[in-house]
Design a protein around this motif. Structure first.
Motif, short mmCIF file in Angstrom:
data_model
loop_
_atom_site.label_atom_id
_atom_site.label_comp_id
_atom_site.label_asym_id
_atom_site.label_seq_id
_atom_site.Cartn_x
_atom_site.Cartn_y
_atom_site.Cartn_z
N TYR A 90 -14.80 4.98 5.77
CA TYR A 90 -15.94 4.26 4.80
C TYR A 90 -15.51 3.04 4.32
N LYS A 91 -16.63 2.09 5.05
CA LYS A 91 -16.23 0.74 4.77
C LYS A 91 -14.91 0.42 5.24
N GLY A 92 -14.26 0.87 6.14
CA GLY A 92 -13.15 0.70 6.65
C GLY A 92 -11.98 1.05 5.91
N PHE A 93 -11.95 2.19 5.01
CA PHE A 93 -10.85 2.79 4.38
C PHE A 93 -10.21 3.64 5.51
N PRO A 94 -8.92 3.55 5.47
CA PRO A 94 -8.14 4.06 6.53
C PRO A 94 -7.75 5.56 6.46
N LYS A 95 -7.97 6.19 5.54
CA LYS A 95 -7.29 7.24 5.28
C LYS A 95 -8.31 8.45 4.59
N SER A 96 -8.15 9.75 4.43
CA SER A 96 -9.04 10.52 4.43
C SER A 96 -8.91 10.88 2.71
N ILE A 97 -7.97 10.63 1.75
CA ILE A 97 -8.14 10.79 0.72
C ILE A 97 -7.53 9.47 -0.10
N CYS A 98 -7.88 9.16 -1.44
CA CYS A 98 -7.32 8.18 -2.30
C CYS A 98 -6.28 8.82 -3.14
N THR A 99 -4.92 7.87 -3.03
CA THR A 99 -3.85 8.37 -3.99
C THR A 99 -3.61 7.10 -4.81
N SER A 100 -3.65 7.25 -6.13
CA SER A 100 -3.39 6.01 -7.00
C SER A 100 -2.34 6.50 -7.92
N VAL A 101 -1.41 5.72 -7.91
CA VAL A 101 0.25 6.11 -8.58
C VAL A 101 0.47 5.11 -9.89
N ASN A 102 0.61 5.60 -10.90
CA ASN A 102 1.12 4.83 -12.07
C ASN A 102 -0.08 3.90 -12.30
N HIS A 103 0.41 2.59 -12.00
CA HIS A 103 -0.61 1.19 -12.52
C HIS A 103 -1.62 1.20 -11.53
N GLN A 104 -1.66 1.95 -10.47
CA GLN A 104 -2.85 1.81 -9.52
C GLN A 104 -4.18 2.54 -10.30
N VAL A 105 -5.07 1.94 -10.28
CA VAL A 105 -6.35 2.52 -10.94
C VAL A 105 -7.12 3.41 -9.90
N CYS A 106 -7.26 2.91 -8.73
CA CYS A 106 -8.23 3.77 -8.04
C CYS A 106 -8.09 3.22 -6.56
N HIS A 107 -8.40 4.04 -5.70
CA HIS A 107 -8.75 3.58 -4.10
C HIS A 107 -7.26 3.18 -3.95
N GLY A 108 -6.23 3.77 -3.98
CA GLY A 108 -4.93 3.71 -3.32
C GLY A 108 -5.09 4.13 -2.01
N ILE A 109 -4.24 3.74 -1.20
CA ILE A 109 -4.08 4.13 0.01
C ILE A 109 -2.75 4.84 0.16
N PRO A 110 -2.92 6.16 0.76
CA PRO A 110 -1.98 6.87 0.87
C PRO A 110 -0.77 6.13 1.95
N SER A 111 0.53 6.22 1.60
CA SER A 111 1.44 5.36 2.23
C SER A 111 2.77 6.21 2.31
N ASN A 112 3.88 5.59 3.10
CA ASN A 112 5.04 6.43 3.43
C ASN A 112 6.09 6.37 2.00
N LYS A 113 5.58 5.76 1.05
CA LYS A 113 6.43 5.86 -0.15
C LYS A 113 6.51 7.25 -0.89
N PRO A 114 7.72 7.71 -1.09
CA PRO A 114 7.73 9.17 -1.67
C PRO A 114 7.43 8.98 -3.28
N LEU A 115 6.90 10.18 -3.74
CA LEU A 115 6.77 10.12 -5.04
C LEU A 115 8.04 10.52 -5.72
N LYS A 116 8.06 9.96 -7.07
CA LYS A 116 9.25 10.10 -7.67
C LYS A 116 9.18 10.86 -8.98
N ASN A 117 9.96 11.50 -9.56
CA ASN A 117 9.96 12.31 -10.82
C ASN A 117 9.55 11.14 -11.91
N GLY A 118 8.35 11.80 -12.82
CA GLY A 118 7.90 10.84 -13.65
C GLY A 118 6.59 10.38 -13.30
#
Ligand code: MF3
Ligand code: CO
Ligand code: CO
Length: 277
Positions: free
Chosen positions: A82-110
């Motif tokens: 969609y308009k060039g978005f590269p993934k199938s879902i949006c994942t927005s972690v902590n100070h990310q507001v929206c439209h986060g691109i899924p990445s290889n960074k693991p989630l951490k406790n908290g």
């Protein structure tokens, strides 16, 4: 959520200025297709919950959701390309507001993470997101997540024929600001149906009795983005991920709703959600 495209407000008049498309009123047959698409989107959020754990990467979550949508539900993941978005879902972690691109960074406790799912089934879109808490987090983060959910509920409670979108935005803004939080203004909810982002724009701030008059058959999202700090946001160089300028935590919840003859139907409601007042 839809970018408000503020820059267009300041663009000088040019020929072929694009006209806003009309707000679509869904027929009963179209409403039934919206119900189906929206419930499928809600089901993805239920399916993914047990996987949202410390150590998993957001691209692994993307793959699980993608495979489920495509192979099990046989829906189209609307964000992909969609308009060039590269993934199938949006994942927005902590100070990310929206439209986060899924990445290889693991989630951490908290961590707190928004997962935003949009599917297309039989030509209609269903769009919904929720916050997940990874393991255990601190009270300020838990409160932000809870208050943002309450903002969504209060916005939904304003949806009925005869009310205005300004009533929705006002209810959200008043509650968020009373709790000491701020409302992101650059992104908004949106009409939804055959198109991902239709008219009208659904602001999460505003004044009572202003804006679009709600009519039965309208379908739109409400998806407040609430910051623990200041409301200002910026986009990362990846051109998608929106973050808070002050790096404060941000949360978001989203439902797709239908204006009924008497009130509202929350089309993306999950079984865990019992009431919306
Ligand atoms: N699902 C988002 C919304 O609520 C839009 C995501 S657009 C994407 O409107 F391209 F980032 F996926
Ligand atoms: Co949306
Ligand atoms: Co969404």
């Amino acid at each position: 959520m839809k970018s408000l495209g503020i820059q267009t407000l300041f663009r000088p008049q040019v020929k072929q200025e694009h006209k806003a498309k009309p707000i679509t009123i869904k027929t009963p047959e179209e409403v039934e297709k919206m119900r189906i698409a929206c419930q499928l989107a809600a089901d993805v959020l239920v399916m993914i919950e047990p996987y949202v754990k410390e150590g998993v990467s957001t691209q692994e979550l993307d793959k699980i959701c993608h495979d489920y949508m495509v192979n099990v539900q046989q829906v189209i993941p609307a964000p992909l390309n969609y308009k060039g978005f590269p993934k199938s879902i949006c994942t927005s972690v902590n100070h990310q507001v929206c439209h986060g691109i899924p990445s290889n960074k693991p989630l951490k406790n908290g961590d707190i993470i928004n997962i935003d799912i949009t599917v297309i089934k039989n030509g209609f879109h269903g769009d919904t997101s929720k916050m997940f808490i990874v393991g255990e987090t601190n009270l300020p983060a838990r409160q932000l997540v809870a208050v943002t959910y309450q903002c969504l509920r209060l916005g939904i409670a304003q949806v009925r024929p005869g009310n205005f979108l300004g009533d929705v935005g006002y209810a959200i803004q008043k509650f968020a600001e009373n709790q000491g939080y701020s409302v992101v203004q650059e992104y908004c909810g949106h009409g939804i149906g055959r198109d991902f982002h239709e008219e009208p724009q659904v602001m999460h701030y505003g004044k009572p009795k202003t804006g679009v008059l709600l009519r039965p058959g309208m379908t739109f999202t409400i998806e407040p983005m609430i910051n623990a700090g200041k409301r200002y946001v910026k986009r990362l160089p990846d051109d998608w991920t929106v973050v808070t300028k002050d790096r404060s935590l941000s949360a978001q919840w989203e439902h797709t709703v239908l204006v009924t003859d008497t009130g509202v139907e929350v089309l993306t409601k999950r079984a865990e959600e019992t009431d919306f007042v």
